[in-house]
Design a protein around this motif. Structure first.
Motif, PDB file in Angstrom:
ATOM      1  N   GLN A  14       0.832  -1.205   0.000  1.00  0.00           N
ATOM      2  CA  GLN A  14       0.000   0.000   0.000  1.00  0.00           C
ATOM      3  C   GLN A  14       0.864   1.252   0.000  1.00  0.00           C
ATOM      4  O   GLN A  14       0.551   2.231  -0.675  1.00  0.00           O
ATOM      5  CB  GLN A  14      -0.965   0.004   1.191  1.00  0.00           C
ATOM      6  N   PHE A  15       1.953   1.228   0.740  1.00  0.00           N
ATOM      7  CA  PHE A  15       2.879   2.366   0.780  1.00  0.00           C
ATOM      8  C   PHE A  15       3.414   2.667  -0.622  1.00  0.00           C
ATOM      9  O   PHE A  15       3.411   3.818  -1.068  1.00  0.00           O
ATOM     10  CB  PHE A  15       4.027   2.057   1.749  1.00  0.00           C
ATOM     11  N   LEU A  16       3.849   1.627  -1.336  1.00  0.00           N
ATOM     12  CA  LEU A  16       4.372   1.806  -2.689  1.00  0.00           C
ATOM     13  C   LEU A  16       3.286   2.303  -3.646  1.00  0.00           C
ATOM     14  O   LEU A  16       3.542   3.164  -4.496  1.00  0.00           O
ATOM     15  CB  LEU A  16       4.995   0.507  -3.200  1.00  0.00           C
ATOM     16  N   LYS A  17       2.086   1.776  -3.523  1.00  0.00           N
ATOM     17  CA  LYS A  17       0.981   2.248  -4.362  1.00  0.00           C
ATOM     18  C   LYS A  17       0.696   3.718  -4.089  1.00  0.00           C
ATOM     19  O   LYS A  17       0.449   4.499  -5.008  1.00  0.00           O
ATOM     20  CB  LYS A  17      -0.279   1.414  -4.118  1.00  0.00           C
ATOM     21  N   ASN A  18       0.728   4.104  -2.815  1.00  0.00           N
ATOM     22  CA  ASN A  18       0.467   5.500  -2.443  1.00  0.00           C
ATOM     23  C   ASN A  18       1.514   6.443  -3.038  1.00  0.00           C
ATOM     24  O   ASN A  18       1.187   7.550  -3.464  1.00  0.00           O
ATOM     25  CB  ASN A  18       0.407   5.666  -0.928  1.00  0.00           C
ATOM     26  N   ILE A  19       2.772   6.001  -3.076  1.00  0.00           N
ATOM     27  CA  ILE A  19       3.812   6.812  -3.700  1.00  0.00           C
ATOM     28  C   ILE A  19       3.484   7.000  -5.177  1.00  0.00           C
ATOM     29  O   ILE A  19       3.584   8.105  -5.715  1.00  0.00           O
ATOM     30  CB  ILE A  19       5.213   6.194  -3.513  1.00  0.00           C
ATOM     31  N   GLY A  20       3.075   5.938  -5.832  1.00  0.00           N
ATOM     32  CA  GLY A  20       2.706   6.025  -7.245  1.00  0.00           C
ATOM     33  C   GLY A  20       1.552   6.978  -7.477  1.00  0.00           C
ATOM     34  O   GLY A  20       1.576   7.787  -8.419  1.00  0.00           O
ATOM     35  N   PHE A  21       0.537   6.910  -6.612  1.00  0.00           N
ATOM     36  CA  PHE A  21      -0.606   7.821  -6.736  1.00  0.00           C
ATOM     37  C   PHE A  21      -0.165   9.272  -6.520  1.00  0.00           C
ATOM     38  O   PHE A  21      -0.630  10.180  -7.195  1.00  0.00           O
ATOM     39  CB  PHE A  21      -1.716   7.461  -5.743  1.00  0.00           C
ATOM     40  N   LYS A  22       0.734   9.475  -5.571  1.00  0.00           N
ATOM     41  CA  LYS A  22       1.237  10.826  -5.278  1.00  0.00           C
ATOM     42  C   LYS A  22       2.033  11.362  -6.458  1.00  0.00           C
ATOM     43  O   LYS A  22       1.895  12.531  -6.834  1.00  0.00           O
ATOM     44  CB  LYS A  22       2.094  10.781  -4.003  1.00  0.00           C
ATOM     45  N   ILE A  23       2.866  10.521  -7.060  1.00  0.00           N
ATOM     46  CA  ILE A  23       3.631  10.933  -8.238  1.00  0.00           C
ATOM     47  C   ILE A  23       2.673  11.345  -9.349  1.00  0.00           C
ATOM     48  O   ILE A  23       2.843  12.394  -9.976  1.00  0.00           O
ATOM     49  CB  ILE A  23       4.580   9.809  -8.700  1.00  0.00           C
ATOM     50  N   GLN A  24       1.664  10.527  -9.578  1.00  0.00           N
ATOM     51  CA  GLN A  24       0.691  10.831 -10.629  1.00  0.00           C
ATOM     52  C   GLN A  24      -0.025  12.155 -10.348  1.00  0.00           C
ATOM     53  O   GLN A  24      -0.173  12.992 -11.242  1.00  0.00           O
ATOM     54  CB  GLN A  24      -0.322   9.705 -10.750  1.00  0.00           C
ATOM     55  N   PHE A  25      -0.451  12.356  -9.112  1.00  0.00           N
ATOM     56  CA  PHE A  25      -1.139  13.598  -8.733  1.00  0.00           C
ATOM     57  C   PHE A  25      -0.254  14.815  -8.987  1.00  0.00           C
ATOM     58  O   PHE A  25      -0.675  15.796  -9.606  1.00  0.00           O
ATOM     59  CB  PHE A  25      -1.557  13.534  -7.263  1.00  0.00           C
ATOM     60  N   VAL A  73       9.511  19.425  -6.321  1.00  0.00           N
ATOM     61  CA  VAL A  73       9.091  19.243  -4.926  1.00  0.00           C
ATOM     62  C   VAL A  73      10.210  18.545  -4.154  1.00  0.00           C
ATOM     63  O   VAL A  73      11.132  17.993  -4.749  1.00  0.00           O
ATOM     64  CB  VAL A  73       7.784  18.416  -4.819  1.00  0.00           C
ATOM     65  N   GLY A  74      10.110  18.561  -2.847  1.00  0.00           N
ATOM     66  CA  GLY A  74      11.065  17.832  -2.025  1.00  0.00           C
ATOM     67  C   GLY A  74      10.737  16.349  -2.023  1.00  0.00           C
ATOM     68  O   GLY A  74       9.557  15.976  -2.133  1.00  0.00           O
ATOM     69  N   PRO A  75      11.728  15.482  -1.913  1.00  0.00           N
ATOM     70  CA  PRO A  75      11.487  14.043  -1.899  1.00  0.00           C
ATOM     71  C   PRO A  75      10.496  13.607  -0.814  1.00  0.00           C
ATOM     72  O   PRO A  75       9.715  12.678  -1.013  1.00  0.00           O
ATOM     73  CB  PRO A  75      12.858  13.428  -1.640  1.00  0.00           C
ATOM     74  N   GLU A  76      10.497  14.337   0.294  1.00  0.00           N
ATOM     75  CA  GLU A  76       9.589  13.981   1.386  1.00  0.00           C
ATOM     76  C   GLU A  76       8.124  14.116   0.966  1.00  0.00           C
ATOM     77  O   GLU A  76       7.253  13.415   1.488  1.00  0.00           O
ATOM     78  CB  GLU A  76       9.868  14.817   2.631  1.00  0.00           C
ATOM     79  N   GLN A  77       7.843  14.978   0.006  1.00  0.00           N
ATOM     80  CA  GLN A  77       6.454  15.148  -0.453  1.00  0.00           C
ATOM     81  C   GLN A  77       5.930  13.908  -1.168  1.00  0.00           C
ATOM     82  O   GLN A  77       4.724  13.722  -1.253  1.00  0.00           O
ATOM     83  CB  GLN A  77       6.330  16.378  -1.347  1.00  0.00           C
ATOM     84  N   LEU A  78       6.820  13.080  -1.691  1.00  0.00           N
ATOM     85  CA  LEU A  78       6.383  11.868  -2.376  1.00  0.00           C
ATOM     86  C   LEU A  78       6.055  10.744  -1.409  1.00  0.00           C
ATOM     87  O   LEU A  78       5.355   9.810  -1.773  1.00  0.00           O
ATOM     88  CB  LEU A  78       7.451  11.391  -3.367  1.00  0.00           C
ATOM     89  N   ILE A  79       6.561  10.850  -0.190  1.00  0.00           N
ATOM     90  CA  ILE A  79       6.343   9.756   0.760  1.00  0.00           C
ATOM     91  C   ILE A  79       5.530  10.144   1.984  1.00  0.00           C
ATOM     92  O   ILE A  79       5.333   9.349   2.887  1.00  0.00           O
ATOM     93  CB  ILE A  79       7.676   9.103   1.189  1.00  0.00           C
ATOM     94  N   GLN A  80       5.036  11.388   2.016  1.00  0.00           N
ATOM     95  CA  GLN A  80       4.145  11.824   3.095  1.00  0.00           C
ATOM     96  C   GLN A  80       2.718  11.792   2.616  1.00  0.00           C
ATOM     97  O   GLN A  80       2.406  12.290   1.529  1.00  0.00           O
ATOM     98  CB  GLN A  80       4.499  13.240   3.548  1.00  0.00           C
TER      99      GLN A  80
END
Length: 82
Positions: A14-25, A73-80
């Motif tokens: 789920q964490f990896l999927k969320n990163i993908g969704f964040k990248i897409q957004f 963006v900062g890398p942290e934005q992709l994983i928060q």
């Protein structure tokens, strides 16, 4: 090289999927195509496409850094995920 999906827990999946969704957004918000993001981040189109799909796709810290820089963006934005 991504680690096989079988090595991830459900929470990690789920964490990896969320990163993908964040990248897409963030990509869409920046008005970029997947190809533009791939070129700007020096990653393949296939990598960007896989990351944004619903499939689990592992990525390196360097890839996160490159994508974040390409998106401005900062890398942290992709994983928060607030």
């Amino acid at each position: 090289m991504p680690i096989s999906r079988k090595t991830y827990t459900e929470e990690e999946n789920q964490f990896l999927k969320n990163i993908g969704f964040k990248i897409q957004f963030l990509r869409k918000k920046a008005g970029m195509s997947q190809l533009e993001l791939a070129e700007k981040s020096d990653l393949s189109y296939a990598t960007i496409s896989h990351l944004e799909s619903t499939a689990v796709y592992g990525l390196s810290v360097v890839a996160i850094h490159r994508i974040a820089n390409a998106l401005g963006v900062g890398p942290e934005q992709l994983i928060q995920f607030d």
